[in-house]
Design a protein around this motif. Structure first.
Motif, PDB file in Angstrom:
ATOM      1  N   THR A   1       0.791  -1.226   0.000  1.00 29.26           N
ATOM      2  CA  THR A   1       0.000   0.000   0.000  1.00 29.26           C
ATOM      3  C   THR A   1       0.824   1.279   0.000  1.00 29.26           C
ATOM      4  OG1 THR A   1      -0.140  -0.191   2.386  1.00 29.26           O
ATOM      5  CG2 THR A   1      -1.972  -1.088   1.125  1.00 29.26           C
TER       6      THR A   1
ATOM      7  N   ARG B   1     -10.879  10.287   5.419  1.00 31.17           N
ATOM      8  CA  ARG B   1     -11.620   9.278   4.634  1.00 31.17           C
ATOM      9  C   ARG B   1     -10.775   8.785   3.470  1.00 31.17           C
ATOM     10  NH1 ARG B   1     -17.053   8.854   5.785  1.00 31.17           N
ATOM     11  NH2 ARG B   1     -17.588   9.953   7.679  1.00 31.17           N
ATOM     12  N   GLY B   2     -11.381   8.481   2.330  1.00 33.14           N
ATOM     13  CA  GLY B   2     -10.579   7.951   1.224  1.00 33.14           C
ATOM     14  C   GLY B   2     -10.091   6.553   1.534  1.00 33.14           C
ATOM     15  N   PHE B   3      -9.050   6.099   0.837  1.00 34.35           N
ATOM     16  CA  PHE B   3      -8.520   4.758   1.060  1.00 34.35           C
ATOM     17  C   PHE B   3      -7.636   4.762   2.295  1.00 34.35           C
ATOM     18  CE2 PHE B   3      -9.212   4.436  -3.632  1.00 34.35           C
ATOM     19  CZ  PHE B   3     -10.279   3.555  -3.533  1.00 34.35           C
ATOM     20  N   PHE B   4      -8.054   4.036   3.319  1.00 31.19           N
ATOM     21  CA  PHE B   4      -7.321   4.055   4.576  1.00 31.19           C
ATOM     22  C   PHE B   4      -5.887   3.553   4.411  1.00 31.19           C
ATOM     23  CE2 PHE B   4      -5.642   2.200   8.377  1.00 31.19           C
ATOM     24  CZ  PHE B   4      -5.928   3.149   9.328  1.00 31.19           C
ATOM     25  N   SER B   5      -5.763   2.375   3.761  1.00 28.30           N
ATOM     26  CA  SER B   5      -4.460   1.696   3.775  1.00 28.30           C
ATOM     27  C   SER B   5      -3.357   2.535   3.144  1.00 28.30           C
ATOM     28  CB  SER B   5      -4.570   0.332   3.104  1.00 28.30           C
ATOM     29  OG  SER B   5      -5.256   0.423   1.885  1.00 28.30           O
ATOM     30  N   SER B   6      -3.635   3.179   2.001  1.00 25.06           N
ATOM     31  CA  SER B   6      -2.565   3.951   1.368  1.00 25.06           C
ATOM     32  C   SER B   6      -2.355   5.301   2.067  1.00 25.06           C
ATOM     33  CB  SER B   6      -2.802   4.128  -0.128  1.00 25.06           C
ATOM     34  OG  SER B   6      -4.155   4.271  -0.413  1.00 25.06           O
TER      35      SER B   6
ATOM     36  N   GLU C   1      -0.180   4.691   5.070  1.00 25.48           N
ATOM     37  CA  GLU C   1       1.231   4.526   4.695  1.00 25.48           C
ATOM     38  C   GLU C   1       1.888   5.873   4.422  1.00 25.48           C
ATOM     39  OE1 GLU C   1       3.677   2.217   4.546  1.00 25.48           O
ATOM     40  OE2 GLU C   1       2.231   1.094   5.736  1.00 25.48           O
TER      41      GLU C   1
ATOM     42  N   ALA D   1      -3.776  -1.521  12.613  1.00 25.51           N
ATOM     43  CA  ALA D   1      -4.634  -2.404  11.830  1.00 25.51           C
ATOM     44  C   ALA D   1      -5.755  -2.980  12.692  1.00 25.51           C
ATOM     45  CB  ALA D   1      -3.804  -3.529  11.214  1.00 25.51           C
TER      46      ALA D   1
ATOM     47  N   LEU E   1      -8.315  -0.366  13.256  1.00 25.23           N
ATOM     48  CA  LEU E   1      -9.124  -0.174  12.047  1.00 25.23           C
ATOM     49  C   LEU E   1     -10.185  -1.267  11.929  1.00 25.23           C
ATOM     50  CD1 LEU E   1      -9.584   1.265   9.258  1.00 25.23           C
ATOM     51  CD2 LEU E   1      -8.183  -0.571   8.304  1.00 25.23           C
ATOM     52  N   VAL E   2      -9.756  -2.515  12.166  1.00 30.06           N
ATOM     53  CA  VAL E   2     -10.705  -3.629  12.086  1.00 30.06           C
ATOM     54  C   VAL E   2     -11.848  -3.401  13.076  1.00 30.06           C
ATOM     55  CG1 VAL E   2     -10.991  -6.087  12.562  1.00 30.06           C
ATOM     56  CG2 VAL E   2      -9.036  -5.305  11.230  1.00 30.06           C
TER      57      VAL E   2
ATOM     58  N   SER F   1     -14.139  -0.502  12.022  1.00 36.56           N
ATOM     59  CA  SER F   1     -14.964  -0.825  10.857  1.00 36.56           C
ATOM     60  C   SER F   1     -16.092  -1.775  11.255  1.00 36.56           C
ATOM     61  CB  SER F   1     -14.126  -1.396   9.715  1.00 36.56           C
ATOM     62  OG  SER F   1     -13.535  -2.604  10.104  1.00 36.56           O
TER      63      SER F   1
END
Lengths: 321, 200
Positions: free
Chosen positions: A28, A140-145, A148, A233, A236-237, A240
């Motif tokens: 990512t 917001r947007g893509f969390f994973s990238s 990073e 992580a 985040l899990v 979510s």
């Protein structure tokens, strides 16, 4: 003979220990591997299956809490998180090496290793929680990238803190040497300012520069600022799944476990340094002072240089190194 | 004066710590399966199936399967390729191929397909190859390994690698230690998939 072996080992540890950096996530992040990443040791590979079953278990527990709302499972989640923190912190980063380098160059009490370990853990937890919640709810947007990208920036900042801290320690050391009343050597038991007989005290006590609270704080910020990808992580899990409390609890427990590991390493650094200084001062008084100065100046210089080099490499790209 | 045993032990343990710590610790775990692709009497490619651990799966699913329907639409699959796969080209997709001992550095990727199985993220893709099998036979070695160890691949066994039935090529599969030497003592060396191809 044996003390020479131990002195050399201590100095080698000081040099080898500092080379740390959290690797980017290859999936990512954007860009290649960190210039300082290196292949794994057999010890880490042996540890990997345990880390894996712990991470899998954490996710399963989060799902169970979501489905059953059972307080008992929340307690299990807290305990598994604690265990994960202890094991996870055995890997690189998480401030162990920077904290041991610092304590090798300082005269510290064992209680200060606990203070340092838990200060780092606190910064680590606050940093992970702030970053995850911030990205999830605000950016917001893509969390994973996004996570990073943000981690790389924070890592750059932590390298800068290390460089500044090293420079500050060097500056203090040099200033302390110029003015003997600046007391580069600790005076315990109510001793006044002696201009003579420093070596006697050193020999007895194995003392060098004492730990400063401002430095401890700097170490904690530098070492704890980059959020742990594992703790982030699991948070985040949890969020979510709508389990904010469980997520924050898990991060807090992971940090508690990491604090335990980091404090233990710091305490080992303090004990190791005391042992070496004591033995070398009893055998060769003339070697004791250079050894201690070497550790003080070397430790500070290493922190400064590595902080600077890593900071530059972070922003100019890994191709530089 | 002798160094106290506790302090000596502390020093020895401390000096071992960098050896452990210099290498990264894994955050992503993958179960790897592979398949050889034959086209007549030629090796046409190598197919890989990566099943990710729960944690990484959840992180990617939270980003790319927002509706939580348990599958990816073509648009979402394309987003994953861009956001959580393409960067692996900087890591040679964790792959190294050796044909009769000679490294084959040009790795291309075809047919990337992400999916979800039992809540786990799965990546499938093919590395096209064009290898003839001379009468003397051919040895293909494949290492699947993240050098930074951010990603840990589960240990593979020969049955993780499938080989198609063929009238013209016989293939023996084994998993062997990498022949290359470690750069530092204590370094772990990954296993290699070894495919020994012979004409029938």
């Amino acid at each position: 003979m044996i003390h020479r072996f131990f002195s050399t080992l201590l100095l080698l540890t000081l040099v080898a220990g500092i080379a740390w950096a959290e690797s980017p996530n290859p999936f990512t992040s954007s860009g290649g591997p960190s210039a300082l990443s290196s292949p794994p040791s057999r010890g880490i590979v042996a540890l990997a299956p345990y880390l894996r079953s712990l991470t899998d278990r954490l996710v399963e527990l989060a799902r169970e809490i979501h489905d059953t709302r059972s307080p008992g499972i929340l307690v299990i989640l807290a305990l598994v998180s604690l265990l994960y923190g202890v094991f996870h912190a055995l890997g690189p980063g998480h401030g162990k090496t920077i904290v041991s380098t610092y304590f090798l160059s300082r005269d510290a009490k064992i209680s200060q290793s606990l203070a340092a370990g838990y200060l780092i853990a606190l910064v680590h937890a606050v940093s992970a929680i702030t970053m995850v919640l911030g990205i999830y709810y605000i950016v917001r947007g893509f969390f994973s990238s996004t996570f990073e990208d943000a981690s790389r920036i924070v890592q750059g900042a932590s390298f800068a803190v290390i460089a500044v801290l090293g420079a500050w320690m060097l500056f203090n050391r040099i200033r302390g040497k110029e003015h003997s009343h600046g007391s580069p050597f600790g005076h315990r038991q109510g001793e006044g300012h002696h201009h003579h007989g420093h070596e006697d005290h050193e020999r007895e006590q194995g003392l060098s520069v004492r730990v400063r609270n401002s430095e401890l704080f700097g170490i904690a910020v530098a070492a704890g600022l980059v959020p742990c990808p594992g703790a982030s992580a699991i948070l985040l899990v949890c969020i979510s799944l709508g389990l904010i409390f469980a997520g924050v609890l898990s991060v807090a427990m992971i940090s508690l476990g990491m604090g335990l590991t980091v404090s233990t390493v710091a305490a080992m650094a303090i004990l190791a340094k005391r042992g070496v200084v004591k033995v070398s001062s009893s055998r060769h008084a003339n070697l004791a002072v250079p050894l201690r100065r070497g550790l003080e100046i070397g430790g500070a210089a290493l922190l400064f240089l590595f902080g600077l080099v890593l900071f530059i490499a972070q922003f100019l790209g890994p191709g530089l190194l | 004066m002798k160094i106290s045993p506790v302090r000596a032990l502390a020093l020895v343990l401390l000096s071992m710590q960098p050896v452990l710590a210099i290498s990264a610790h894994p955050h992503v775990f993958i179960d790897c399966r592979a398949a050889l692709i034959l086209d007549g009497d030629k090796v046409a490619g190598f197919h890989l199936v990566w099943t990710f651990d729960e944690m990484f799966s959840q992180m990617i699913l939270a980003d790319y399967d927002r509706a939580g329907k348990g599958s990816f639409s073509p648009t979402e699959a394309e987003e994953i390729r861009k956001g959580a796969f393409n960067n692996l080209r900087n890591y040679h997709y964790f792959l190294a191929f050796y044909v009769d001992g000679i490294p084959d550095k040009a790795i291309a990727i075809r047919d990337f397909r992400p999916s979800i199985h039992d809540g786990r993220l799965v990546y499938e893709f093919t590395v096209p190859l064009a290898l003839t099998v001379p009468p003397s036979g051919r040895e293909l070695r494949v290492t699947v390994y993240d050098d930074t160890y951010y990603t840990a691949f589960d240990k593979m066994v020969p049955r993780d690698v499938s080989v198609p039935d063929s009238d013209s090529i016989a293939t023996a599969v084994s998993i062997e230690k990498t022949k290359a030497k470690a750069t530092w003592p204590g370094q772990w060396m990954p296993d290699q998939i070894v495919l020994r191809l012979k004409r029938k």
